[in-house]
Write a protein that holds these residues in place. Structure first.
Motif, short mmCIF file in Angstrom:
data_model
loop_
_atom_site.label_atom_id
_atom_site.label_comp_id
_atom_site.label_asym_id
_atom_site.label_seq_id
_atom_site.Cartn_x
_atom_site.Cartn_y
_atom_site.Cartn_z
N TYR A 1 0.91 -1.13 -0.04
CA TYR A 1 0.03 0.05 0.07
C TYR A 1 0.92 1.21 0.16
N GLY A 2 2.09 1.01 -0.09
CA GLY A 2 3.02 2.22 0.24
C GLY A 2 2.58 3.30 -0.69
N PRO A 3 2.70 3.38 -2.31
CA PRO A 3 2.36 4.42 -2.88
C PRO A 3 1.19 5.12 -2.82
N PHE A 4 -0.09 4.19 -2.38
CA PHE A 4 -1.41 4.81 -2.11
C PHE A 4 -1.16 5.81 -1.07
N PRO B 1 -4.16 -7.17 -0.79
CA PRO B 1 -3.98 -7.00 -2.06
C PRO B 1 -4.32 -8.21 -2.95
N ALA B 2 -4.23 -8.06 -4.37
CA ALA B 2 -4.54 -9.06 -5.32
C ALA B 2 -3.41 -10.21 -5.64
N GLN C 1 -5.99 -4.96 -7.10
CA GLN C 1 -4.74 -4.84 -7.28
C GLN C 1 -4.08 -3.40 -6.90
N VAL C 2 -3.39 -3.61 -5.74
CA VAL C 2 -3.05 -2.26 -5.16
C VAL C 2 -1.92 -1.43 -5.68
N SER C 3 -1.75 -0.39 -5.00
CA SER C 3 -0.89 0.72 -5.63
C SER C 3 0.62 0.08 -5.71
N THR D 1 -8.45 -1.92 -10.39
CA THR D 1 -7.19 -1.71 -10.98
C THR D 1 -6.88 -0.06 -11.42
N TYR D 2 -5.75 0.34 -11.22
CA TYR D 2 -5.54 1.96 -11.73
C TYR D 2 -5.28 1.86 -13.15
#
Ligand code: PBG
Length: 327
Positions: free
Chosen positions: A205-208, A253-254, A276-278, A316-317
């Motif tokens: 999750y860091g970038p989020f 996360p995924a 699908q996380v950051s 997903t981003y």
């Protein structure tokens, strides 16, 4: 051994692109993708997120444009995260009718109509000055039950502003139950709950936390998010949320938790959602930028794998980009 050996030749069905397409077991579709979007109060231009190239913190205006583009591309839904101009101990902007997410929801309700599903992340970490997902006790611990009251109020504010689905992500015990009760009491019996039921205490999750400006100012989230060592516990979380009234359940996360996605898919009869996380996004973008992997193929493979593991929907981003490609 006959001259024809081997009789079974799996390669027959892999020979041409048309053959492979015909026999593919798993397919991606735009409707199965959900786009997470950030909207920030008090900015006049969209702000790039350094650790997530291609992702921005939107203004209300740029959010409307990007949401329209996502809907046009056929994405199944969007999920909103808000970043208020002012944060405080209780996250009061989160349930303010004039708070940034509520304003954005009203914009989108009038713009989008029924073109795509508008959902919200329901949590406090973007709104608190300490960056935690709840109300703190004097000793600096997260007070589960005091936090639930805040979540109930946020759910009603988001529903009143036009959210069609609310997604509680704070991992407080009982959160789905209090939100369901609050929504029903306020007359929002038709608003669905997407439980972030299985949410691990993850480094991915860091970038989020840059994007949502919500890194905890002290401590971490391991007293409420799950230990990555555990799998059986995920089913317990899923069944608790279903008992409390969740309409869909999420695994997050995924990519590093595909075994969990599969176990949940096999255990329930509601839609299973994977996030699908950051960090998953950032790793692929960064390696591709260095020329170390093929960006487009890796993105598609990552999403196909999440779907193959059993996810009906994937946050997903890359949702808009991939939806356009699939059309
Ligand atoms: C909490 C929340 C987080 C994410 C989604 N909702 C951050 C956290 O739990 O620390 C992470 C999403 C991502 O990494 O893409 N509001």
């Amino acid at each position: 051994m006959s001259a024809q050996f081997p009789v079974a030749r799996p390669r027959r069905l892999r020979r041409t692109p048309a053959m492979r397409r015909m026999v593919a077991e798993t397919r991606l579709s735009p409707a199965g993708l959900v786009l997470p979007m950030f909207v920030k109060e008090g900015i006049s231009e969209p702000q790039p997120v350094a650790s997530m190239p291609g992702v921005v913190q939107h203004t209300r205006d740029s959010l409307r444009k990007a949401a329209h583009e996502a809907a046009e591309a056929g994405v199944g839904g969007i999920i909103l995260f808000g970043i208020p101009a002012v944060k405080d101990g209780t996250g009061s902007a989160a349930d303010d009718p004039a708070g940034i997410v509520q304003l954005a929801l009203r914009d989108l309700a009038s713009d989008l109509g029924d073109a795509t599903v508008v959902m919200t992340d329901l949590c406090l970490d973007e709104y608190t000055d300490h960056g935690h997902c709840g109300i703190l006790t004097a000793g600096g611990e997260i007070d589960n039950d005091a936090t639930l009251e805040r979540y109930a109020s946020i759910a009603v504010a988001q529903a009143a502003a036009g959210a069609q689905v609310v997604g509680p992500s704070g991992m407080m015990d009982g959160q789905v139950g209090v939100i369901r009760e609050a929504l029903d009491k306020a007359g929002y019996t038709d608003i669905a709950i997407l439980g972030y039921s299985v949410k691990y205490a993850s480094a991915y999750y860091g970038p989020f936390r840059d994007a949502a400006e919500c890194a905890p100012q002290f401590g971490d989230r391991s007293t409420h998010q799950q230990d990555p060592a555990n799998a059986d516990e995920s089913l317990r979380e899923v069944f608790l949320d279903l008992d409390e009234g969740a309409d869909m359940v999420m695994v997050k996360p995924a990519g590093a938790y595909l075994d969990i996605v599969r176990r949940v898919r096999d255990a329930v009869d509601v839609p299973v959602v994977a996030y699908q996380v950051s960090g998953e996004y950032a790793m692929i973008e960064a390696a591709a930028e260095k020329g170390w992997i093929d960006r487009d193929r890796t993105i598609m493979e990552s999403l196909l794998s999440i779907r193959r593991a059993g996810a009906d929907l994937t946050l997903t981003y890359w949702a808009t980009e991939v939806a356009k490609k699939l059309r």
